[in-house]
Motif scaffolding. Structure first.
Motif, PDB file in Angstrom:
ATOM      1  N   LYS A 107       0.815  -1.215   0.000  1.00 19.48           N
ATOM      2  CA  LYS A 107       0.000   0.000   0.000  1.00 19.48           C
ATOM      3  C   LYS A 107       0.848   1.263   0.000  1.00 19.48           C
ATOM      4  O   LYS A 107       0.321   2.363  -0.191  1.00 19.48           O
ATOM      5  N   LEU A 108       2.137   1.128   0.274  1.00 20.99           N
ATOM      6  CA  LEU A 108       3.025   2.282   0.205  1.00 20.99           C
ATOM      7  C   LEU A 108       3.609   2.460  -1.190  1.00 20.99           C
ATOM      8  O   LEU A 108       4.454   3.328  -1.412  1.00 20.99           O
ATOM      9  N   ASP A 109       3.176   1.626  -2.124  1.00 14.27           N
ATOM     10  CA  ASP A 109       3.598   1.801  -3.504  1.00 14.27           C
ATOM     11  C   ASP A 109       2.950   3.075  -4.063  1.00 14.27           C
ATOM     12  O   ASP A 109       2.082   3.674  -3.437  1.00 14.27           O
ATOM     13  N   VAL A 110       3.389   3.443  -5.246  1.00  9.12           N
ATOM     14  CA  VAL A 110       2.989   4.734  -5.814  1.00  9.12           C
ATOM     15  C   VAL A 110       1.605   4.618  -6.470  1.00  9.12           C
ATOM     16  O   VAL A 110       1.329   3.638  -7.144  1.00  9.12           O
TER      17      VAL A 110
END
Lengths: 663, 663
Positions: free
Chosen positions: A85-88
């Motif tokens: 979920k911390l992906d772009v």
């Protein structure tokens, strides 16, 4: 033969429904389809030897051990999917940073479908189905670029960088062959001089194929065995140079590779990798629109001619990585042809890793293919659409049929998952050379034709294993989104128009600021668009107020800014709108990327707004925007378009950051 | 620093539950998990700027256009998923053909999870999450092979072939550096002779790093700029050779690459690709067990020494593609060390694309790592397990810490999706050389450490884009299936034992046939296992009855068979058990692959059963079996194990096909 896809007739549709969407609008459809695909695979397994008993006992699947297994699996899985979920947020219209956006649904669903089967696309034995898809995709690209699908060869790679390596690998195998044939006693055997060597190193690739055929004809197998030991692939670069010098009694001048200044860094890597060295590159200058200059290309070729330095290959870029600009392929091909008539021949490889799919903008709809590359109506009949860029850009795309090979990456403007690059070579026989198989010695069942009983790929390419899922993904995307104005062409033309609009809006806002500055000095930076966008990329630069001091005497600040001041401001902006360590992607309102441009590049050297800025640094940092998401034109919660909102936010942040700069 | 995974404690489990299973036994779990992953992603999107309105209007998602879209999509999708059903049933215990089996569930689920995000693992800007996974996997492999995780560098590639190219690319950059340093006026500048050149071309890689540090120390940036123009990467192979000859006044002898006869074909491709030429290879002979012979390695090195020919790199194979055999890495490393003491140095690259994961058989369980590579207890405490192979095989694995780089493919014995290969290099500084970045000039934020704020990969590797999904897949598989006897080690040891059992059963059946032949002449072919399996591959050969004529006077056929007869029989068997054009996979009862072995290979030359066969062909066709599925030992519908059933069917089909052979 070409297997042109029976492209779906989407005249009535835009591509909105072909994406999951920023708000997962197509959620129901995707969930439903993936469930179908999964169950279809699961029950396929169960239908193979149905009477074979289960290998995993029921008691294990449903017992105590399974409880442990599930506990561990879920514990770890929750960690994984939480970290992801911390992906772009590449799916959002708020993302305009890199050459990536969300995948289209056909490519995602088909990737998943084939992933379950996990074929390896190196031979039909490991991938009876998907290897044919891959070869068909190769033919589709050949047709798109106007190559003869029967004589060309195209396939997928893990990405455009590997495709670029391959282009040079194939080309070098062909360029040295006339010399090898001569050294093996075939055509040109009598030419033992510097002139003879020069002529043999400048045989066009189409003619190389003929020479090889003539040489092999009497006894293909024996002749090929005679040729092999004097091929560069056997001798190596040093051994070949020495052998040539001994044979011809002339100096071996190490050949060059010609490339524009805007070439991707993979070229700087390709030359050392292939043993040519970075020093082998000869650079072509670019104009203010960041396109290779044909007259400088001619200058470079004539310099090589004067040094008797053969040119392995010329690289031309269609859709530069940094700027999305398009070399004038037509004009470069003219120069190439003119020099070839004078005895210096070079094949042209077009690195269209990014730009290749934009060729679909110039293909008429309804599934029509026009391998001739002749001009045709740009607008599809009936439906109104965004016009693709014309002029030099259009001419460049239409000239692709005149070049010798093309790199194009489906995982960029094809909206498919990583890693899917590809290469198409016009002179398909080069693949036999790298496989060291004489075309006439080939097992007839052992070819790269999609229709052959047992297609092979592994021996003709650099990679030794490759996911069949990537091939299924690209092939299926092309089934549903045709490679013409009915499909990709419309989407990409829309993005080009959108980008021109952003460029225009930036200029309008700049003019408004100028008008205002006439009455009251500006206190905040101006935003400048660095060059006219040719595709869907543009570069923005924040220029401090009062920078062109003598041009705007009324400005508050009489100070003459240095480039380091300008760079500090733009670095701060790039950091503000760039990927950083965040606790949640909510921290990003808009995302753009950054790049640097050398001060002697015409786009900077001739930049009006930087004219009076002192050049204390060698490069300028700029914001780079890639518009892959056409909903950037759509409206946000306040009914303002993302485009206008972004320009507002950008301006405000530039002002804030400028105010915060140390004096 | 190392990030060793907190491996799950699976002492109580085998890996049965970690696969979907031949009958989709884990169907419920997989469906449930994938649904979770999909919904988690879908709602993640919806939570990004929740107040932004939908980009695709509700009316479109649920309107007439959607009906058309669905109709087209499903029409094409049904075609796709129907065609995929003709793919090979790799999931079944009936499949023993290639180095592939079904993926494990962790790798499949995590691939899908990351696919939805589609990160590009070249820099943290394009993949803030998965690039760290990739670097951690690199460290895990480094630890597995006994490298220092702080000084080594490991990463994923699209496959082992690219990893093999990279090994040579990295090595060459390092091997030439002492000569470049000398030419740039650093250490060795005074040595201008053939002897001086020889010494500089034989500086061990560990010492090269020191020399570079010493050379750069006074002024890293300026010194590196002085070095760059005399580096091979700048000059190219020909330019470098000429420069060296001019500087040292000595002939440049083009270096060799040493590899065993069993090396994968990617090596034959690597040499021409890198400009060395196929002629640069020096081949090491193999023994009857198809392992490189240390004494022949020494002979090859001494021949190079006599010619003053440097050796770029020696390739050693752990798990040959054709036979699954293991070179005696320990003995080869001994030879290397001995020659190094005499002035000829060569780094060793181990191509363990297939065999690398089998190193987990020698790692104690409970997540323990032993970077020292010292022997340890093979069996995990408590649980009974299959013992991993001992003797030379074990010694070879334990010697991996002595080599310089290793290729290992997760998509082979790691049971992950294609394409996932990898390379680990012990001398991590080589990555800075190919990036042409002096280690001391590196931006401290711009490193390949998993913990660094902004890890980079793109500049240090060959590929320019790479699926982060592959990294997530391998990383997550390692989280749930540790790289030791608790995880992969047990599974792989079981497969090795299973393969030894098949080999033993083939021998027993052969002996039984011999006993029978004493009383009544044999009429059907014997099945022979060609060599003692070292991992989980073996090769079977059907030998016509009466082939060893003088050895078995009572045989019916006094005829002396030719090798072409033997080959015809085995080709027919290979076709019978091979992938072919089928209407349904039900047509396959068992699947094996084929390979050919040259008649002068010891395994054939010394094969008792072929002793009296006339050698009218140069190679022998054999059946190649790879046992990746441990349920091959399980029972089929008749309560007979697949193993025994396969041997029955194989024998019967050999008899039938032999009877059908034209006389």
């Amino acid at each position: 033969g070409t297997d042109t896809p029976d492209a779906m007739h989407n005249e009535q549709h835009d591509l909105d429904l072909y994406f999951l969407g920023p708000k997962s609008e197509q959620r129901q459809f995707l969930v439903e389809v993936l469930q179908l695909v999964l169950n279809d695979h699961v029950f396929w397994r169960r239908n193979y030897y149905p009477k074979d008993p289960p290998s995993i006992p029921y008691s294990k699947v449903h017992g105590e051990q399974a409880r442990h297994f599930r506990e561990e699996f879920y514990t770890e899985l929750f960690r994984l999917i939480s970290e992801l979920k911390l992906d772009v947020p590449i799916f959002s219209p708020r993302y305009a940073a890199h050459m990536i956006s969300e995948m289209n649904l056909p490519s995602l669903v088909s990737y998943f479908a084939a992933l379950l089967y996990n074929p390896n696309n190196v031979s039909s034995e490991a991938s009876p189905v998907t290897i044919r898809y891959e070869l068909q995709v190769g033919q589709q690209f050949a047709a798109l670029f106007g190559f003869d699908t029967d004589r060309s060869f195209g396939h997928l790679t893990s990405g455009g960088t590997v495709a670029n390596y391959e282009s040079l690998w194939y080309t070098m195998a062909g360029r040295t062959l006339p010399v090898s044939i001569a050294m093996a006693g075939g055509q040109g055997a009598e030419a033992r001089s510097a002139d003879g060597l020069w002529a043999l190193m400048n045989v066009p690739l189409a003619e190389v194929e003929e020479r090889l055929a003539v040489f092999l004809a009497p006894d293909p197998e024996a002749r090929f065995e005679a040729l092999r030991p004097v091929m560069q692939s056997h001798l190596g670069l040093v051994g070949f140079a020495r052998r040539v010098e001994a044979h011809f009694g002339a100096e071996w001048v190490p050949p060059a590779v010609v490339a524009p200044r805007t070439a991707h860094y993979s070229w700087a890597r390709a030359l050392p990798l292939l043993g040519l060295g970075k020093g082998a590159v000869r650079t072509v200058a670019v104009d203010a629109d960041l396109r290779a200059k044909p007259d400088d290309f001619e200058r470079v070729l004539r310099a090589c001619q004067a040094e008797r330095r053969p040119v392995w290959q010329t690289v031309s870029i269609v859709g530069t990585t940094e700027f999305g600009t398009i070399d004038p392929v037509h004009a470069l091909a003219d120069v190439r042809d003119r020099l070839a008539a004078e005895g210096l021949y070079t094949p042209i490889h077009v690195d269209a890793a990014y730009g290749g799919y934009f060729a679909t903008m110039y293909r008429e709809g309804e599934g029509a293919w026009d391998p001739s590359g002749e001009p045709m109506d740009a607008a599809p009949s009936g439906e109104p659409t965004d016009a693709p860029p014309g002029g030099e850009t259009e001419a460049a795309f239409r000239a692709l049929s005149r070049v010798d090979s093309v790199t194009v990456d489906p995982h960029k403007a094809g909206y498919t998952p990583y890693g899917a690059g590809s290469i198409v070579i016009k002179h398909g026989f080069l693949k036999d050379l790298v496989a060291e198989t004489a075309p006439y010695c080939l097992d007839r069942h052992d070819t790269t034709e999609a229709e052959s009983p047992r297609p092979q790929l592994g021996k003709f390419i650099l990679e030794g294993s490759k996911p069949g899922a990537a091939a299924a993904s690209v092939w299926f995307a092309h089934r549903l989104i045709p490679l013409n104005l009915d499909g990709y062409g419309r989407q990409l033309a829309t993005l080009c128009r959108l980008t021109r609009d952003v460029h225009a809006r930036v200029s309008e806002r700049g003019k408004a600021a100028d008008v205002q500055a006439d009455s009251r000095p500006l206190s905040s930076p101006r935003i400048v668009s660095l060059y006219r966008p040719q595709l869907n990329l543009l570069c923005l630069l924040a220029v401090p107020p009062g920078a062109p001091v003598d041009a705007r005497p009324s400005d508050a600040s009489p100070r003459k800014w240095k480039l380091s001041d300008v760079n500090a401001l733009n670095e701060a902006l790039a950091a503000r709108f760039g990927v950083r360590e965040v606790m949640s992607i909510q921290s990003y309102d808009y995302l753009v990327s950054r790049t640097t441009v050398a001060v002697d590049m015409p786009a900077i050297a001739e930049c009006e707004e930087l004219r009076h800025v002192e050049r204390d640094e060698a490069a300028v940092t700029v914001l780079r925007l890639v518009f892959m998401n056409r909903w950037f034109e759509g409206l946000n919660e306040h009914g303002q378009s993302y485009r206008e909102n972004f320009l507002d936010v950008l301006g405000a942040e530039a002002a804030r950051l400028w105010a915060e700069q140390p004096d």
